[in-house]
Write a protein that holds these residues in place. Structure first.
Motif, PDB file in Angstrom:
ATOM      1  N   THR A   1       0.829  -1.205   0.000  1.00 33.81           N
ATOM      2  CA  THR A   1       0.000   0.000   0.000  1.00 33.81           C
ATOM      3  C   THR A   1       0.859   1.249   0.000  1.00 33.81           C
ATOM      4  O   THR A   1       0.634   2.178  -0.798  1.00 33.81           O
ATOM      5  CB  THR A   1      -0.939   0.009   1.223  1.00 33.81           C
TER       6      THR A   1
ATOM      7  N   VAL B   1      -5.801   2.612  -0.341  1.00 36.42           N
ATOM      8  CA  VAL B   1      -5.664   2.184   1.059  1.00 36.42           C
ATOM      9  C   VAL B   1      -6.896   1.397   1.503  1.00 36.42           C
ATOM     10  O   VAL B   1      -6.785   0.346   2.143  1.00 36.42           O
ATOM     11  CB  VAL B   1      -5.437   3.403   1.973  1.00 36.42           C
TER      12      VAL B   1
ATOM     13  N   GLY C   1      -6.973  -2.075  -0.203  1.00 32.18           N
ATOM     14  CA  GLY C   1      -6.001  -2.964   0.421  1.00 32.18           C
ATOM     15  C   GLY C   1      -6.466  -3.439   1.784  1.00 32.18           C
ATOM     16  O   GLY C   1      -6.299  -4.619   2.130  1.00 32.18           O
TER      17      GLY C   1
END
Length: 502
Positions: free
Chosen positions: A174, A377, A380
């Motif tokens: 990430t 983000v 993920g």
């Protein structure tokens, strides 16, 4: 120093180097990657070498080290579908890649959701496709997190638990993709490919010699003791010839419209770079035979692995027999084979949402890159939660992703080359196809009648789309130049066909 400390130290050094390489790749490009086009498709300026190593990441993921070896261990010959569909997919990509590249460049598009929205003239259609594609891409990110987590835990000799290893995989990837984007992934692919080629070449020689005295004795044992593994339907009798053929066809068609593949297409400097890339990539698939063979070797060395543990077949062969620093290097190669494709998957999800979903909100329209990075983000984190909550074997996750994404083929690919496909027809076919594939998968009827459930769903999808387009409401005609994608070798695109003529 203990073996765990040595291997983990080697791994840690290379992870730091990976992040540094990603930062180096975007130096001088507008404070960490410039605008959305630079971040998501490398500014459409990647040459043949970078496109080659980036798209080779589609071939060599954590699946190559773990899932291919695991299927070789469990079933044998059916795993060769991976080589078949990737090679056929490159042939299809020779035509489709330049066509999509030219269409996207002409209209300033950066992904498949952009293309669908432009083709049908409805921004909400792009948002719908982004949502659907995300649902089917998240399992693939989960696959890479699972794969890298297994690698980290194994090379640490169990010192790092699987749960922490999954988090490390999420955190590293990430942070990497938010900062470096597609260009950074391409640079790291170079490091990954060097390590992948070196480690697989070494293991292809080391394992048969160390455990069997050579390939002759190894293959002799396979033929005499495990002959079921050498022919279809393989050990267990589930994946026969019909499944192999239909899965190879379905995946070879689907891979060319996978958002990550399209990101590679759109990052190219010219259409001709994509043609050269399609010619070169099949040779790279030769290395895929190595983990498949090593998975079969593990049958004799570490028998009794079951379920998800079969994904450890390759690493079980090397952890106890090689020096810790070598184990660390092999782990780095496997980890980078997770990071690169996972980064591109997260990047395209962020791009799809930033461009086609969140841009529908007026306040976010001018901040598409920042919105995309936030989505990276979130995506993920969702994949990480799925890894903890609903773990599965690596190949099963891969197949679910492909079967679901295949349902976009009529609406996207057919729609871009045939102007008579209507929006209502495309959406009707898509809805039916998704419903059918989900019905088969979630009721454990895949394969169905011996064939891949995804291709059955795609056939129904296509029939519905064509029927509704011919019999349903007509749409206002739009000029071919606005809605149809063409290979620039035919329409005189300056960047593509000029280089072909010279």
């Amino acid at each position: 120093m203990s073996s765990a400390a040595v291997a983990t130290s080697v791994f840690g050094v290379f992870m730091v180097a990976t992040v540094a390489l990603g930062l180096f790749a975007v130096r001088g490009r507008g404070g960490g990657g410039g605008g959305l086009t630079e971040w998501s498709v490398g500014g459409r300026n990647l040459g043949t070498v970078f496109i080659w190593v980036l798209m080779a990441g589609e071939s060599y993921t954590s699946f190559s080290y773990l899932g291919a070896a695991g299927w070789g261990y469990n079933y044998g010959a059916p795993v060769l579908y991976v080589v078949a569909y990737m090679s056929c997919g490159y042939a299809v990509g020779y035509v489709v890649g330049p066509m999509l590249w030219a269409y996207a460049k002409k209209h300033g598009l950066v992904g498949i959701t952009d293309m669908v929205a432009h083709r049908y003239g409805r921004p909400w259609v792009g948002a719908l496709v982004a949502l659907l594609a995300t649902v089917f891409l998240l399992p693939y990110i989960q696959l890479q997190i699972t794969g890298m987590g297994v690698v980290v835990s194994t090379i640490s000799y169990g010192a790092i638990s699987l749960n922490w290893a999954y988090f490390v995989a999420f955190a590293v990837t990430t942070g990497f993709v938010v900062v470096s984007g597609l260009r950074g992934s391409a640079w790291v692919s170079v490091l990954k490919d060097v390590l992948v080629i070196a480690t697989l070449a070494f293991l292809a020689v080391y394992v048969p010699l160390h455990y069997f005295g050579g390939y002759g004795d190894f293959l002799d044992r396979v033929v005499n003791e495990k002959s079921d593994w050498l022919t279809l339907p393989g050990h267990g009798g589930t994946f026969g010839q019909a499944w192999f053929a239909t899965t190879s066809v379905l995946n070879s068609l689907t891979v060319v419209i996978f958002p990550t593949t399209v990101a590679g297409y759109l990052g190219a400097r010219s259409a001709d770079a994509l043609r050269r890339n399609a010619i070169l990539l099949p040779a790279y698939n030769v290395l895929l035979f190595v983990p498949m063979l090593l998975g079969m070797a593990a049958i004799f060395v570490v028998p009794g692995l079951a379920g998800a543990d079969s994904n450890l077949a390759l690493f079980k062969l090397v952890v106890d027999s090689l020096p810790a620093w070598t184990v660390g290097l092999i782990g780095v190669a496997a980890a980078l084979s997770s990071i690169v494709p996972m980064a591109v998957f997260m990047l395209v999800i962020g791009t799809m949402w930033g461009r086609s979903v969140l841009s529908l909100v007026p306040r976010l329209r001018e901040r598409q890159k920042a919105a995309s990075q936030v989505v990276v983000v979130v995506a993920g984190a969702l994949a990480l939660l799925m890894t903890y909550a609903v773990p599965s074997t690596l190949v099963r996750l891969s197949l679910i992703s492909y079967e679901g994404m295949a349902q976009l083929l009529p609406m996207l690919l057919l729609g871009l080359v045939w102007r008579k496909l209507t929006l209502v027809g495309g959406l009707a076919g898509l809805a039916v196809g998704v419903a059918v594939v989900c019905g088969f998968v979630f009721t454990d009827h895949d394969p169905v009648w011996g064939v891949n459930a995804g291709i059955v769903a795609l056939g129904v999808n296509l029939l519905v789309a064509l029927a509704v387009s011919f019999l349903g409401p007509r749409e206002v005609p739009v000029g071919d130049d606005d809605v149809l994608a063409r290979d620039p070798i035919h329409d005189g695109d300056e960047a593509g066909s000029a280089s072909v003529r010279t």
